[in-house]
Design a protein around this motif. Structure first.
Motif, PDB file in Angstrom:
ATOM      1  N   MET A 118       0.817  -1.205   0.000  1.00  0.00           N
ATOM      2  CA  MET A 118       0.000   0.000   0.000  1.00  0.00           C
ATOM      3  C   MET A 118       0.858   1.265   0.000  1.00  0.00           C
ATOM      4  SD  MET A 118      -2.715  -1.515  -0.409  1.00  0.00           S
ATOM      5  CE  MET A 118      -3.679  -0.037  -0.627  1.00  0.00           C
ATOM      6  N   LEU A 119       2.034   1.216   0.651  1.00  0.00           N
ATOM      7  CA  LEU A 119       2.951   2.351   0.578  1.00  0.00           C
ATOM      8  C   LEU A 119       3.435   2.547  -0.853  1.00  0.00           C
ATOM      9  CD1 LEU A 119       5.039   1.743   3.821  1.00  0.00           C
ATOM     10  CD2 LEU A 119       3.711   3.809   3.340  1.00  0.00           C
ATOM     11  N   ALA A 120       3.527   1.455  -1.607  1.00  0.00           N
ATOM     12  CA  ALA A 120       3.981   1.532  -2.996  1.00  0.00           C
ATOM     13  C   ALA A 120       2.885   2.014  -3.934  1.00  0.00           C
ATOM     14  CB  ALA A 120       4.492   0.165  -3.450  1.00  0.00           C
ATOM     15  N   LEU A 145       1.519  10.041  -8.663  1.00  0.00           N
ATOM     16  CA  LEU A 145       2.835   9.646  -8.211  1.00  0.00           C
ATOM     17  C   LEU A 145       3.160   8.238  -8.700  1.00  0.00           C
ATOM     18  CD1 LEU A 145       5.236  10.457  -6.269  1.00  0.00           C
ATOM     19  CD2 LEU A 145       3.990   9.198  -4.499  1.00  0.00           C
ATOM     20  N   GLY A 146       4.379   8.045  -9.206  1.00  0.00           N
ATOM     21  CA  GLY A 146       4.776   6.725  -9.683  1.00  0.00           C
ATOM     22  C   GLY A 146       4.794   5.688  -8.581  1.00  0.00           C
ATOM     23  N   GLU A 147       4.480   4.439  -8.915  1.00  0.00           N
ATOM     24  CA  GLU A 147       4.466   3.358  -7.936  1.00  0.00           C
ATOM     25  C   GLU A 147       5.871   2.818  -7.720  1.00  0.00           C
ATOM     26  OE1 GLU A 147       1.592   0.323  -8.592  1.00  0.00           O
ATOM     27  OE2 GLU A 147       0.028   1.721  -9.220  1.00  0.00           O
ATOM     28  N   LEU A 148       6.054   2.151  -6.588  1.00  0.00           N
ATOM     29  CA  LEU A 148       7.317   1.503  -6.277  1.00  0.00           C
ATOM     30  C   LEU A 148       7.253   0.034  -6.678  1.00  0.00           C
ATOM     31  CD1 LEU A 148       8.405   2.705  -2.700  1.00  0.00           C
ATOM     32  CD2 LEU A 148       9.513   3.227  -4.871  1.00  0.00           C
ATOM     33  N   ALA A 201      10.763  11.277 -13.393  1.00  0.00           N
ATOM     34  CA  ALA A 201       9.817  12.085 -14.171  1.00  0.00           C
ATOM     35  C   ALA A 201      10.164  13.564 -14.185  1.00  0.00           C
ATOM     36  CB  ALA A 201       8.398  11.886 -13.623  1.00  0.00           C
ATOM     37  N   GLY A 202      11.112  13.969 -13.349  1.00  0.00           N
ATOM     38  CA  GLY A 202      11.458  15.383 -13.291  1.00  0.00           C
ATOM     39  C   GLY A 202      10.342  16.238 -12.724  1.00  0.00           C
ATOM     40  N   GLU A 203       9.481  15.651 -11.894  1.00  0.00           N
ATOM     41  CA  GLU A 203       8.311  16.346 -11.335  1.00  0.00           C
ATOM     42  C   GLU A 203       8.280  16.143  -9.828  1.00  0.00           C
ATOM     43  OE1 GLU A 203       3.439  16.306 -11.876  1.00  0.00           O
ATOM     44  OE2 GLU A 203       4.592  14.461 -12.143  1.00  0.00           O
ATOM     45  N   VAL A 204       8.076  17.243  -9.105  1.00  0.00           N
ATOM     46  CA  VAL A 204       7.944  17.162  -7.651  1.00  0.00           C
ATOM     47  C   VAL A 204       6.459  17.058  -7.300  1.00  0.00           C
ATOM     48  CG1 VAL A 204       8.354  18.296  -5.446  1.00  0.00           C
ATOM     49  CG2 VAL A 204      10.040  18.509  -7.294  1.00  0.00           C
ATOM     50  N   VAL A 205       6.075  15.969  -6.671  1.00  0.00           N
ATOM     51  CA  VAL A 205       4.689  15.761  -6.250  1.00  0.00           C
ATOM     52  C   VAL A 205       4.650  15.810  -4.719  1.00  0.00           C
ATOM     53  CG1 VAL A 205       2.695  14.215  -6.258  1.00  0.00           C
ATOM     54  CG2 VAL A 205       4.202  14.335  -8.259  1.00  0.00           C
ATOM     55  N   PRO A 206       3.986  16.802  -4.129  1.00  0.00           N
ATOM     56  CA  PRO A 206       3.930  16.900  -2.655  1.00  0.00           C
ATOM     57  C   PRO A 206       2.945  15.892  -2.075  1.00  0.00           C
ATOM     58  CG  PRO A 206       2.640  18.657  -3.625  1.00  0.00           C
ATOM     59  CD  PRO A 206       3.260  17.916  -4.776  1.00  0.00           C
ATOM     60  N   ALA A 207       3.286  14.624  -2.201  1.00  0.00           N
ATOM     61  CA  ALA A 207       2.356  13.559  -1.812  1.00  0.00           C
ATOM     62  C   ALA A 207       2.532  13.119  -0.368  1.00  0.00           C
ATOM     63  CB  ALA A 207       2.540  12.352  -2.737  1.00  0.00           C
ATOM     64  N   LEU A 208       3.618  13.522   0.286  1.00  0.00           N
ATOM     65  CA  LEU A 208       3.783  13.224   1.710  1.00  0.00           C
ATOM     66  C   LEU A 208       3.218  14.414   2.476  1.00  0.00           C
ATOM     67  CD1 LEU A 208       7.009  11.757   3.364  1.00  0.00           C
ATOM     68  CD2 LEU A 208       5.223  12.946   4.580  1.00  0.00           C
ATOM     69  N   ILE A 209       2.076  14.203   3.128  1.00  0.00           N
ATOM     70  CA  ILE A 209       1.301  15.293   3.731  1.00  0.00           C
ATOM     71  C   ILE A 209       1.314  15.145   5.250  1.00  0.00           C
ATOM     72  CG2 ILE A 209      -0.958  16.416   3.825  1.00  0.00           C
ATOM     73  CD1 ILE A 209      -1.479  15.172   1.030  1.00  0.00           C
ATOM     74  N   GLY A 218      11.130   8.083  -0.014  1.00  0.00           N
ATOM     75  CA  GLY A 218      11.958   7.563  -1.096  1.00  0.00           C
ATOM     76  C   GLY A 218      11.189   7.424  -2.392  1.00  0.00           C
ATOM     77  N   ARG A 219       9.926   7.067  -2.286  1.00  0.00           N
ATOM     78  CA  ARG A 219       9.083   6.947  -3.486  1.00  0.00           C
ATOM     79  C   ARG A 219       8.896   8.313  -4.150  1.00  0.00           C
ATOM     80  NH1 ARG A 219       2.690   5.326  -3.311  1.00  0.00           N
ATOM     81  NH2 ARG A 219       2.248   5.760  -5.532  1.00  0.00           N
ATOM     82  N   VAL A 220       8.663   9.351  -3.332  1.00  0.00           N
ATOM     83  CA  VAL A 220       8.514  10.708  -3.876  1.00  0.00           C
ATOM     84  C   VAL A 220       9.791  11.139  -4.588  1.00  0.00           C
ATOM     85  CG1 VAL A 220       8.193  13.132  -3.251  1.00  0.00           C
ATOM     86  CG2 VAL A 220       6.777  11.372  -2.169  1.00  0.00           C
ATOM     87  N   ARG A 221      10.920  10.871  -3.984  1.00  0.00           N
ATOM     88  CA  ARG A 221      12.200  11.252  -4.594  1.00  0.00           C
ATOM     89  C   ARG A 221      12.466  10.457  -5.876  1.00  0.00           C
ATOM     90  NH1 ARG A 221      16.698  11.975   0.190  1.00  0.00           N
ATOM     91  NH2 ARG A 221      16.166  14.123   0.741  1.00  0.00           N
TER      92      ARG A 221
END
Length: 446
Positions: free
Chosen positions: A65-67, A178-181, A104-112, A95-98
């Motif tokens: 689920m984290l992935a 956000l891309g999956e792990l 993808a060269g995109e910053v997604v603020p998914a850790l809230i 680590g997944r966000v990074r």
């Protein structure tokens, strides 16, 4: 399934106030469903207590689920940063966000982050890089955290505002995919923030064992009275969630007592009062430990606690203290209040006579304002009595070697510094909290 958010929280925060954690999770999920009506009910959120089934490999499912979850909501608190698996969850998702940013060269603020409780001290550098308070969430939230808002005004505008802001942040971040792990082993993840090491007590510190007798939300004591909000205060699923000083702006009484004790330099344990209480108190004394009983007056005479409390009352436990608080919303002076304290007196038939002693080991009708001081004095007196029990007084009849004979001033050893806080003991008080005149004052009136 790619739920909108993974709910990351410390188990200790859930156990200390599970109703609040549950309420925030449910309110956040409902608010997200309101602003994202196209999302299915089972697509909105993932939480381990709801997603795990009998026979599941919990560590493997958490990793999956984290992935996959589109965002992660992390409840920041001291307990969160002291939790091994919260550290693993935070590190894996960070680590997944990074990884997504690199690929993808995109910053997604998914850790809230959500500030659940005020955070003492410095946060780890990596954590401080992620903003966890933003303008428009309110001063009360930024100062004390979301749990305080829930305690003081659970349906109030300040709390609803934070829920709405967090839900909107989830919606916006989830839309950016956000891309999956790939599959990974959560157990092998080294958490960024480690478990906080236990603080070693000072050499003069002692162990204080706390025992509690209190109602649960399912008990009749919690349901009695207007709306179930008085008659003992606020109750939870466990006895240690009892908060007699209503509204419960302070932590539950057991947690507050532990804070007072640890602030004084001692360590403490907590357990429920039950059969065999006398043996446990004797064993504690043999192990050089003092004990304190926290007793809900509304439950003292119940079938659950009365036998154990009567057993205590019939025995001699010189290094054990008893505190019986008076709830903020207890009935005012009158027959109903008198009946309550008459019931307590019936349980503590012997110890009731000690309620005004200067020894301070039996206190009833303890109010919010005096609780911390009364508990500190009680623990100190019990520690002193324990030290007296264990001190080897020697064989000198004149006591000179210990400062009681003619050469005492020079010969007296330095004793450990356990001192009762300075100040007058204050007036005696009746069960309804009113001051009782001293014998001298009574004679003056006559």
């Amino acid at each position: 399934m790619r739920p909108y958010f993974f709910f990351s929280y410390a188990r200790r925060d859930y156990e200390a106030g599970d109703a609040f954690v549950d309420q925030f999770f449910n309110d956040l999920r409902d608010e997200l469903g309101r602003i994202e009506p196209a999302a299915g009910a089972d697509e909105l959120a993932y939480r381990d207590t709801e997603g795990l089934r009998l026979g599941d490999n919990w560590e493997q499912q958490l990793a999956q689920m984290l992935a996959r979850c589109r965002t992660m909501v992390a409840l920041y608190s001291p307990a969160y940063f002291a939790s091994l698996y919260c550290g693993k969850e935070w590190t894996a998702f960070r680590g997944r966000v990074r990884r997504h940013e690199d690929l993808a060269g995109e910053v997604v603020p998914a850790l809230i982050p959500v500030l659940w409780e005020a955070l003492p001290g410095e946060l780890p550098d990596e954590v401080r890089k992620i903003q966890f308070v933003q303008q428009g969430m309110g001063d009360a939230y930024a100062r004390s955290g979301l749990r305080d808002l829930l305690r003081t005004d659970p349906l109030g505008p300040d709390y609803r505002l934070v829920v709405r802001v967090v839900a909107e942040r989830i919606r916006d971040a989830a839309a950016r995919r956000l891309g999956e792990l790939p599959e990974f082993d959560l157990g092998a993840v080294r958490g960024y923030f480690p478990v906080v090491p236990a603080i070693r007590p000072a050499p003069t510190a002692g162990m204080v064992r706390l025992f509690i007798a209190a109602g649960r939300s399912s008990d009749a004591a919690a349901a009695a009275g207007a709306g179930g909000s008085c008659r003992g205060g606020w109750y939870g699923a466990k006895p240690w969630q009892w908060a007699p000083y209503h509204p419960p702006t302070q932590p539950p009484l057991a947690l507050r007592a532990q804070q007072v004790i640890t602030s004084a330099g001692h360590t403490t344990t907590l357990e429920e009062i039950g059969p065999g209480l006398g043996e446990r108190l004797d064993r504690a004394r043999e192990d050089n430990q003092v004990s304190v009983l926290l007793v809900d007056p509304w439950m003292a005479g119940s079938e659950v606690y009365r036998p154990a409390l009567r057993e205590y009352d019939d025995q001699n436990h010189p290094v054990t203290g008893v505190m019986v608080p008076a709830g903020t919303d207890d009935p005012p002076a009158g027959p109903e209040r008198d009946a309550l304290w008459t019931g307590v007196r019936g349980v503590f038939r012997r110890n009731w006579l000690r309620r005004s002693d200067l020894e301070h080991l039996f206190r009833v009708a303890v109010g919010r304002e005096s609780f911390d001081t009364d508990l500190t004095i009680m623990v100190t007196v019990a520690q002193n009595k324990l030290m007296d029990d264990n001190f080897d007084w020697g064989d000198d009849d004149d006591g000179a070697a210990f400062g009681f004979g003619p050469d005492g001033e020079d010969a007296a050893p330095v004793m450990p510094g356990l001192a009762v806080p300075a100040g007058p003991p204050g007036p005696r008080r009746s069960p309804d909290g009113t001051a009782v005149p001293s014998r001298r004052e009574q004679d003056d009136v006559r």
